[in-house]
Scaffold this motif. Sequence first.
Motif, mmCIF file in Angstrom:
data_model
loop_
_atom_site.group_PDB
_atom_site.id
_atom_site.type_symbol
_atom_site.label_atom_id
_atom_site.label_comp_id
_atom_site.label_asym_id
_atom_site.label_seq_id
_atom_site.Cartn_x
_atom_site.Cartn_y
_atom_site.Cartn_z
ATOM 1 N N GLU A 129 0.833 -1.209 0.000
ATOM 2 C CA GLU A 129 0.000 0.000 0.000
ATOM 3 C C GLU A 129 0.863 1.253 0.000
ATOM 4 O OE1 GLU A 129 -3.879 0.208 2.340
ATOM 5 O OE2 GLU A 129 -2.413 1.154 3.694
ATOM 6 N N LEU A 130 0.574 2.151 -0.913
ATOM 7 C CA LEU A 130 1.264 3.430 -0.994
ATOM 8 C C LEU A 130 0.464 4.506 -0.267
ATOM 9 C CD1 LEU A 130 3.396 5.409 -2.109
ATOM 10 C CD2 LEU A 130 1.989 5.582 -4.180
ATOM 11 N N TRP A 131 1.079 5.120 0.724
ATOM 12 C CA TRP A 131 0.534 6.303 1.375
ATOM 13 C C TRP A 131 1.208 7.505 0.720
ATOM 14 C CZ3 TRP A 131 -1.207 6.528 7.064
ATOM 15 C CH2 TRP A 131 -1.957 5.385 7.375
ATOM 16 N N THR A 132 0.435 8.288 -0.014
ATOM 17 C CA THR A 132 1.030 9.367 -0.782
ATOM 18 C C THR A 132 0.455 10.737 -0.424
ATOM 19 O OG1 THR A 132 1.455 10.206 -3.030
ATOM 20 C CG2 THR A 132 -0.618 9.007 -2.672
ATOM 21 N N LYS A 133 1.319 11.728 -0.500
ATOM 22 C CA LYS A 133 0.891 13.109 -0.276
ATOM 23 C C LYS A 133 0.511 13.789 -1.583
ATOM 24 C CE LYS A 133 3.454 13.987 3.995
ATOM 25 N NZ LYS A 133 4.482 14.828 4.661
ATOM 26 N N ASP A 134 0.655 13.088 -2.698
ATOM 27 C CA ASP A 134 0.246 13.626 -3.998
ATOM 28 C C ASP A 134 -0.507 12.527 -4.743
ATOM 29 O OD1 ASP A 134 -0.101 14.887 -6.424
ATOM 30 O OD2 ASP A 134 1.903 15.770 -6.450
ATOM 31 N N TYR A 135 -1.738 12.328 -4.343
ATOM 32 C CA TYR A 135 -2.546 11.215 -4.838
ATOM 33 C C TYR A 135 -2.755 11.252 -6.359
ATOM 34 C CZ TYR A 135 -6.737 8.168 -5.056
ATOM 35 O OH TYR A 135 -7.654 7.202 -5.354
ATOM 36 N N PRO A 136 -3.163 12.386 -6.945
ATOM 37 C CA PRO A 136 -3.374 12.384 -8.400
ATOM 38 C C PRO A 136 -2.090 12.073 -9.167
ATOM 39 C CG PRO A 136 -4.402 14.312 -7.399
ATOM 40 C CD PRO A 136 -3.540 13.693 -6.350
ATOM 41 N N THR A 178 -2.608 12.641 2.565
ATOM 42 C CA THR A 178 -2.263 14.033 2.830
ATOM 43 C C THR A 178 -2.601 14.430 4.261
ATOM 44 O OG1 THR A 178 -2.772 14.521 0.516
ATOM 45 C CG2 THR A 178 -2.539 16.396 2.007
ATOM 46 N N GLY A 179 -3.750 13.981 4.757
ATOM 47 C CA GLY A 179 -4.161 14.343 6.107
ATOM 48 C C GLY A 179 -3.722 13.361 7.173
ATOM 49 N N ASP A 180 -3.018 12.298 6.771
ATOM 50 C CA ASP A 180 -2.630 11.254 7.726
ATOM 51 C C ASP A 180 -1.151 11.267 8.072
ATOM 52 O OD1 ASP A 180 -5.189 9.364 7.895
ATOM 53 O OD2 ASP A 180 -4.940 9.967 5.805
ATOM 54 N N LEU A 181 -0.314 11.675 7.121
ATOM 55 C CA LEU A 181 1.125 11.693 7.368
ATOM 56 C C LEU A 181 1.555 13.030 7.960
ATOM 57 C CD1 LEU A 181 2.434 10.008 4.094
ATOM 58 C CD2 LEU A 181 2.508 9.039 6.398
ATOM 59 N N PRO A 182 2.388 13.007 8.996
ATOM 60 C CA PRO A 182 2.927 14.260 9.537
ATOM 61 C C PRO A 182 3.699 15.022 8.467
ATOM 62 C CG PRO A 182 3.425 12.404 10.996
ATOM 63 C CD PRO A 182 2.888 11.828 9.721
ATOM 64 N N GLU A 183 3.845 16.329 8.675
ATOM 65 C CA GLU A 183 4.493 17.171 7.674
ATOM 66 C C GLU A 183 5.894 16.672 7.336
ATOM 67 O OE1 GLU A 183 5.891 21.843 7.091
ATOM 68 O OE2 GLU A 183 4.503 21.301 8.709
#
Length: 243
Positions: A129-136, A178-183
């Motif tokens: 599973e990829l957790w991404t801050k730039d989904y599109p 985006t809303g789950d990973l710390p900055e």
Amino acid sequence: MTSDPAKAKEFYTALFGWTYETGDVEKYGGYTMAFKDGKSVAGLMQSDQNDAGYPDMWSTYLRVEDIDATVAAATAAGGVTYLAPMDVPEQGKMAMLGDPGGASVGVWEFGGHTGFQAHAVSGAANWHELWTKDYPAALKFYQDVFGWKTSVMSDTPEFKYSTLGEGPDATAGIMDATGDLPEQAPSNWLVYFQVDDADGAVATALSLGATVIQAAEDTPFGRLAGLTDPTGAMFKIMQPPAQ
């Protein structure tokens, strides 16, 4: 990649029942294959101690037919090359890429080594599973570079998630984190390992020096928990739903 292979092997043996075979140090740098019931399930490698700050981590590798063409396509699609294609004697070719969201992902061109032999059984990986801050951008990257045919599982403002494949045939997921990973946390791939008893596995892991980062919880896909091993490598466990 682990800073302490001996400690990692002891931990995963106690947690998953793994056994190991370590390759020739001169040829393979001491790369260790992990097995469950005689079938390969994962690999462990000593991290470069001269690379200050490099974290202990699990990596997902994607199979490709032409590694040089894949790396070129990744660069053209906005990715970066962390490790250029290299030959692994008698085994295949590997490279490490960064996708547009900053997540690292490995690529592997088959030689003598053809990936894990066990999947979706206790002690083996059953989801990536990829957790991404730039989904599109991530979706487009994996579609364009790897030819993924993705299926939208959810597309609400609260939860955006697509899978490689659809329904029971899906093999990996991409989540808008985006809303789950710390900055300060980068986008990243997560590996899920299957267990028969999630709560029992968490208790065992804690007794071996692991840390719980996500308490066990029931989901439509099974009972899940998130852990880091004793040296900090993050992974998840999944107890499938009762049939």
